[in-house]
Design a protein around this motif. Structure first.
Motif, short mmCIF file in Angstrom:
data_model
loop_
_atom_site.label_atom_id
_atom_site.label_comp_id
_atom_site.label_asym_id
_atom_site.label_seq_id
_atom_site.Cartn_x
_atom_site.Cartn_y
_atom_site.Cartn_z
N ALA A 358 1.19 -0.98 0.20
CA ALA A 358 0.16 0.04 0.26
C ALA A 358 1.26 1.06 0.20
CB ALA A 358 -0.60 -0.09 1.41
N ARG A 359 0.05 2.24 -0.09
CA ARG A 359 1.25 3.25 -0.69
C ARG A 359 0.77 4.30 0.46
NH1 ARG A 359 4.89 4.31 -4.00
NH2 ARG A 359 4.69 3.49 -5.53
N THR A 360 0.97 4.73 1.99
CA THR A 360 -0.22 5.36 2.54
C THR A 360 0.02 6.94 2.74
OG1 THR A 360 2.02 4.50 4.58
CG2 THR A 360 -0.48 3.45 4.95
N ARG A 361 -0.43 7.82 3.05
CA ARG A 361 -0.91 8.48 3.51
C ARG A 361 0.68 9.29 4.47
NH1 ARG A 361 -4.15 12.50 4.98
NH2 ARG A 361 -5.53 11.31 6.43
N THR A 362 0.82 11.01 4.07
CA THR A 362 2.27 10.90 4.35
C THR A 362 2.44 13.04 4.01
OG1 THR A 362 4.46 11.12 5.72
CG2 THR A 362 4.08 10.79 2.85
N GLU A 400 2.30 4.62 10.36
CA GLU A 400 3.49 4.78 10.13
C GLU A 400 4.12 5.93 9.69
OE1 GLU A 400 5.02 2.69 11.77
OE2 GLU A 400 3.41 0.52 12.22
N PRO A 401 5.90 6.60 10.18
CA PRO A 401 6.56 6.31 11.07
C PRO A 401 5.69 6.83 12.37
CG PRO A 401 7.31 7.19 9.86
CD PRO A 401 6.20 7.59 9.32
N VAL A 566 13.67 7.56 9.06
CA VAL A 566 13.68 7.10 7.63
C VAL A 566 12.27 6.16 9.01
CG1 VAL A 566 12.55 4.71 6.53
CG2 VAL A 566 14.78 6.56 6.11
N ARG A 567 12.64 6.15 10.25
CA ARG A 567 11.37 5.22 11.41
C ARG A 567 10.88 6.53 12.07
NH1 ARG A 567 14.48 3.08 15.16
NH2 ARG A 567 16.51 3.57 13.93
N GLY A 570 10.02 10.27 8.95
CA GLY A 570 8.94 9.46 7.61
C GLY A 570 9.03 10.34 6.58
N ARG B 44 0.32 14.17 -1.16
CA ARG B 44 1.22 12.79 -0.23
C ARG B 44 1.46 11.58 -0.34
NH1 ARG B 44 -1.74 17.99 1.65
NH2 ARG B 44 -3.19 16.92 0.97
N ARG B 82 -0.48 -2.82 -9.56
CA ARG B 82 -2.15 -3.36 -8.53
C ARG B 82 -3.55 -2.32 -9.17
NH1 ARG B 82 -1.51 -1.11 -3.25
NH2 ARG B 82 -0.33 0.86 -4.26
N LEU B 107 9.83 1.09 6.26
CA LEU B 107 10.23 0.65 7.52
C LEU B 107 10.36 -0.65 7.85
CD1 LEU B 107 7.23 2.92 8.34
CD2 LEU B 107 9.70 3.32 9.20
#
Lengths: 604, 198
Positions: A358-362, A400-401, A566-567, A570, B44, B82, B107
Motif C-alpha cells: 500500500a501507499r499510505t498517506r504522509t 507509520e512511522p 526513516v523510522r 518519514g 502526499r 496494482r 520501514l
C-alpha cells in the motif's frame, strides 16, 4: 446550446449559475469542494466559505427567504454537521429556489467514513433528492432542482457521488442570463419561527406538529413531480429478471449491459421520492429485480415496502445482502451480479486478491506538520501522554512511522475527546492536535466547553493558514476569502480571549516546538500551543515559505544507517540504500527539519 | 470505436496532465470522452489512477471496467502491478521500471517487490507490452519531471488512436513555453524507447 468538457463539479456550478443562483455557501469537503470556488467565478454570484456546513446551510436558507436563489455545498460528513438546521428547514420550507448539494463518497476514498446521505436527507428529513448518473445529468438536475424547489417551496437536494463530482465529460448546456430579482424579506413568523407555540386557526395545535403535517402533505405533490420527471425511465427488454440502476449505479449497469452483450430490462431511478407508478409498471410480471445503488439499500427497501402494500410478490435484491453491503459499485461488480441473477444464483464471493504494498498517506516533503509531529511525539513518548487527533493533513501522523494520534473521529472532536480522557481519571498529559480550519469549523465550541468545564489539557493548533487537505481553501484564519483579502482571525488570540494560556512556536524548529509543548504541559488548565507556519505547498507557489530553504545531504562517512530519519521522521525524500540514508534531491524541498532529527549529525 | 486508457502512477508524476492531453486530443478529433481520476491524498505520495474513455458513441461508466483497458501506462512499476487487472487480454502495457518506494517498504513493514518479480508476475499473465526506464531517460535529459512526457511519447508509438504530432502539439499548449524544447525531446525519446528496451 453549447458543448463543453466539464468536471461534474463544474457542471453543477454551471447549472446553478444558469438557474440564476445568487448566493452559494459551503465548507470544503472532497468530493464537493470545487463547486463553491467555481460558482464564485460567475458574474453576480456571491460565494463564500463558511466556517462550517451548518452555517453555510443557514446562509443559503436566509438568502432563499430573501427571494434569492441559493445553494449550500458540502460532503456527506458535512451534512451531518448541518443536520440540526436540516431538521428545521424541512418543516418551514423555503421561498426562492434552494439546492443542497450533499456529495457522497462511496468507498470512503477521501473520507473518514462512507455514508449515504439519502437516509438523513430523504428518509429522515423527508426532502426530495436527485441522484445524477453522469456529468450531463448533474448539470440538468441542478437546473431542474432550482425550478422545482421554488415551485414546491421545499429544499431540493442534489446527491452526486464522487464518481460524478470528479468525472469529466462533454456537457451540453444553455446560456447564462437569469433575470435578477429584488431582495425582499417578507416576514412570516408563522412559518419561519419554529417554536412550540399554539396555532389558533388549526384548533390550538402546536406549530411543530402543524408544520410536520405540512411536510407530510407535501410528499404527495413531490411524488407527482417525480412521476413526471424525465430522470426516471424504463428500458424494455424480455426476461423475468429486471435491473434497477440508481444514480451512478445506472451508469455501471449500462456498462455491464454492453459487456454482457444482450439487452436487459432496466429501470433508471434517479429521484426520491420514487415514481411509484413507474416502479409498479416495471415490476409487474417480473420475478425478481436487482437494485444497484450507492451505498445503502434505500431504494431497495422502499420498493419492498411498495410491493408489500400492492400485494406484489417480487424478489427484490440489492445492497441488503445480495450485493456487498460496503464499498463502491463498479461495472464489474454489476456485471457479476447481473449474470448471477439471470442464472438465479447467489452473488459469488469475490476471489481473494493478491496484496500489493500500500501507499499510505504522509505529509509532503517540506511540510511544517512533520516537524510539529516529531516534536509532539518526543514530548509524549517522554511523559506517557496521549494525543487525540482531528481532521486535516496532520492526521497522517496516526500512520507509520509517526504512530502519534490515538483517536480520529470527525471535525473538532479532538478537544472534547482529550478532556474526556482526563475527566475519566487518566493521570498523564493529554494533547488535542487540531488544524486551523477545523479549529474554526467545530473546534471553537469544543475549546469553550473544555475551558468552562475546567479541563487540564494541551491543545496544539497546527496553523498553516489554509485548508490544505481539500486543496487550499481559505478559512477565518486565512488572510483571504475566495481571493478577496480579509483580516485573519488569529487562533491564538481567540483562545486567549476564551481564557486559555497561549504559547507559540515555529514547527520548522523541532527543538523549540518540543520545548514549548513541554512548557505548556507543565502548566495546569487549558493550554493552547499555536504552531504557526505557512503551508509549504500552497504558499510556496506564491514564493512565500516559512523557512529559509537549504540544501541538505547525507554525510556518508557519519551516517551509520540507524534509520532514525526513516523510522521516526518519514519524509518521502529520504530512503535507506546500501545501509545509508539517501536524500533524493528531486523530492527534497529543503526545509532542513531532518537535520535536527539525525542524532549523529549525519544530515547536513 | 471504443478506446480505454488507464495511467497508473504516484502523486506528483504528472499522470493527470498526461491523461488530459490524451482526452483533449480525442475531443478535438470529434470523439466522445469521459475521464476521471482515483487518487488517495495524491499530493502526499499516494497512488493515482487516471481513466480516459474514448468512443464514437455513448460512454456510461467513468471508470474503465476490469479487463477492458486497451492501454495501461504504468508510470511506476508497483502502481502498474496494482492496476494490471484493468488491462484487456488484447491490450498493451507500457511500464516504467523505476520504482518509487512506499513508506511502509522503507520501514520494512512491507516488502517492495523487485523489478524482476513485478516483470515476472505481469509476464505470467500473458499480457503484451513494454518495460522501459522512462525515469532514467528523463534524468538523462536533465529533468526527472519529464518522465510523463517520455511515457506519453512511448504511448503514441504503441497506439495509433491519435497521431503523435497532434499529441505533442496539444501537450505544448498545456505547458509553459520554456519547457517546450525539453518536452519535445522527451517525447521523441519516449517514442524511440519502444522496441529498444523490453
Amino acid at each position: 446550446m453549447c458543448k463543453e468538457f466539464m468536471l461534474g463539479n463544474e457542471a453543477i456550478a454551471r447549472g446553478a449559475a444558469e438557474a440564476g443562483v445568487r448566493v452559494v455557501a459551503g465548507y470544503p469537503g472532497t468530493p464537493a469542494t470545487e463547486i463553491v470556488d467555481l460558482c464564485g467565478g460567475y458574474p453576480g454570484v456571491y460565494a463564500e466559505w463558511s466556517a462550517n456546513e451548518k452555517h453555510a446551510f443557514e446562509v443559503a436558507t436566509a438568502s432563499s427567504l430573501t427571494n434569492q436563489r441559493s445553494m449550500a455545498v458540502m460532503k456527506h460528513n458535512g451534512t451531518n454537521a448541518a443536520a440540526d438546521f436540516l431538521m428545521h428547514v424541512n418543516f418551514t420550507g423555503i421561498r426562492a429556489g434552494m439546492v443542497l448539494v450533499t456529495a457522497d463518497d462511496p468507498g470512503g476514498l477521501s473520507s473518514q467514513c462512507e455514508e449515504d446521505t439519502r437516509i438523513l436527507v430523504h428518509n429522515y428529513a423527508h426532502l426530495p433528492m436527485f441522484d445524477p448518473s453522469s456529468v450531463q445529468e448533474a448539470y440538468e438536475m441542478t437546473k431542474a432542482a432550482f425550478e422545482l424547489s421554488e415551485k414546491t417551496e421545499v429544499v431540493f437536494a442534489l446527491r452526486p457521488v464522487m464518481r460524478v463530482n470528479h468525472a469529466g465529460g462533454l456537457v451540453e448546456h444553455g446560456e447564462l442570463g437569469a433575470e435578477s430579482r429584488p431582495a425582499e424579506f417578507v416576514i412570516d413568523r408563522k412559518r419561519f419561527v419554529m417554536s412550540a407555540v399554539v396555532e389558533k386557526e388549526s384548533g390550538g395545535e402546536l406549530r411543530p406538529k402543524m408544520r410536520h403535517r405540512w411536510l407530510n402533505a407535501k410528499q404527495a405533490e413531490l411524488r407527482a413531480v417525480m412521476e413526471a420527471s424525465p430522470f426516471n425511465s424504463v428500458e424494455k427488454a424480455p426476461g423475468e429478471t429486471g435491473f434497477i440502476g440508481c444514480g451512478i449505479g445506472y451508469a455501471f449497469l449500462k456498462e455491464a449491459e454492453r459487456i454482457h452483450g444482450a439487452k436487459l430490462p432496466i429501470l433508471k431511478l434517479s429521484t426520491l421520492p420514487l415514481p411509484e407508478g413507474k416502479v409498479l409498471d416495471f415490476v409487474r410480471g417480473l420475478k425478481r429485480v436487482v437494485v444497484f445503488e450507492e451505498v445503502e439499500p434505500v431504494v431497495e427497501n422502499i420498493i419492498k415496502q411498495l410491493c408489500f402494500e400492492h400485494k406484489i410478490v417480487l424478489e427484490v435484491l440489492g445492497r441488503s445482502g445480495y450485493l456487498p453491503k460496503e464499498g463502491e459499485l463498479s461495472a464489474n461488480l454489476v456485471l457479476t451480479a447481473v449474470e448471477a441473477a439471470l442464472a438465479g444464483k447467489p452473488y459469488p464471493a469475490p476471489p481473494q486478491g493478491q496484496y500489493v504494498p500500500a501507499r499510505t498517506r504522509t505529509q509532503c516533503s517540506g511540510c511544517s506538520h512533520r516537524g510539529l509531529l516529531v516534536a509532539l511525539k518526543e514530548v509524549v513518548r517522554g511523559n506517557g501522554g496521549v494525543v487525540t487527533g482531528d481532521i486535516g493533513c496532520h492526521d497522517a501522523g496516526t500512520f507509520e512511522p509517526m504512530n502519534l494520534q490515538a483517536t480520529i473521529y470527525c471535525m473538532g472532536s479532538s478537544i472534547p475527546m482529550a478532556y474526556g480522557i482526563k475527566k475519566a481519571g487518566f493521570d498523564k498529559p493529554v494533547y488535542a492536535l487540531i488544524g486551523d480550519s477545523t479549529f474554526f469549523h467545530n473546534g471553537l465550541t469544543g475549546l469553550a466547553s473544555a475551558i468552562y468545564n475546567g479541563a487540564d489539557i494541551t491543545v496544539v493548533i497546527a496553523y498553516n493558514s489554509t485548508t490544505a487537505m481539500t486543496g487550499f481553501q481559505p478559512h477565518p484564519g486565512s488572510a483571504n476569502n475566495l481571493n478577496q483579502p480579509v483580516a485573519p482571525i488569529e487562533p491564538g488570540a481567540v483562545a486567549a480571549a476564551m481564557g486559555a494560556k497561549v504559547f507559540r512556536c515555529n514547527p520548522y524548529n523541532v527543538e523549540e516546538t518540543a520545548r514549548v509543548i513541554a512548557e505548556a504541559t507543565a502548566e495546569t488548565g487549558v493550554k493552547v500551543v499555536v504552531a504557526e507556519a505557512l503551508c509549504y505547498l500552497k504558499f510556496g507557489r506564491e514564493g512565500r515559505i516559512s523557512y529559509t530553504p537549504r540544501q541538505v545531504a547525507v554525510d556518508v562517512a557519519v551516517c551509520n544507517g540507524c534509520g532514525l530519519c526513516v523510522r521516526t521522521f518519514g519524509c518521502p525524500a529520504i530512503t535507506l540504500s546500501d545501509g545509508k540514508a539517501v536524500i533524493e534531491p528531486s523530492a527534497c524541498n529543503g526545509c532542513g527539519v531532518c537535520v535536527s532529527v539525525c542524532k549523529r549529525g549525519a544530515i547536513k | 470505436m471504443k478506446f480505454d486508457l488507464v495511467i497508473a502512477g504516484v502523486g506528483g508524476q504528472g499522470n493527470i496532465l498526461a491523461s488530459q492531453v490524451v482526452a483533449k486530443c480525442a475531443m478535438d478529433a470529434g470523439y466522445n470522452v469521459v475521464n476521471t481520476e482515483t487518487k488517495g491524498a495524491a499530493q502526499r505520495g499516494g497512488s493515482v489512477l487516471s481513466h480516459v474513455r474514448i468512443a464514437d458513441g455513448e460512454i456510461f461508466s467513468p471508470l474503465v471496467p476490469a479487463g477492458q483497458a486497451d492501454v495501461l501506462l504504468g508510470f511506476e512499476p508497483l502502481e502498474a502491478l496494482r492496476y494490471i487487472g484493468l488491462l484487456s487480454k488484447k491490450g498493451t502495457f507500457i511500464i516504467n521500471t523505476a520504482p518509487v518506494p512506499t513508506i511502509l517498504a522503507n520501514l520494512k513493514v512491507d516488502e517492495y517487490p523487485s523489478t524482476e518479480q513485478i516483470v515476472a508476475v505481469i509476464r505470467e499473465k500473458g499480457l503484451a507490452g513494454h518495460f522501459l526506464n522512462a525515469t532514467r531517460a528523463a534524468k538523462e535529459l536533465g529533468n526527472v519531471l519529464l518522465t510523463n512526457v517520455v511515457m506519453l511519447g512511448a504511448f503514441t508509438a504503441v497506439s495509433n488512436i491519435l497521431p503523435p504530432d497532434v499529441v505533442l502539439k496539444k501537450l505544448l499548449t498545456m505547458v509553459d513555453e520554456k519547457f517546450h524544447a525539453d518536452d519535445s525531446r522527451a517525447f521523441a525519446v519516449g517514442r524511440g524507447l519502444i522496441g529498444k528496451e523490453g
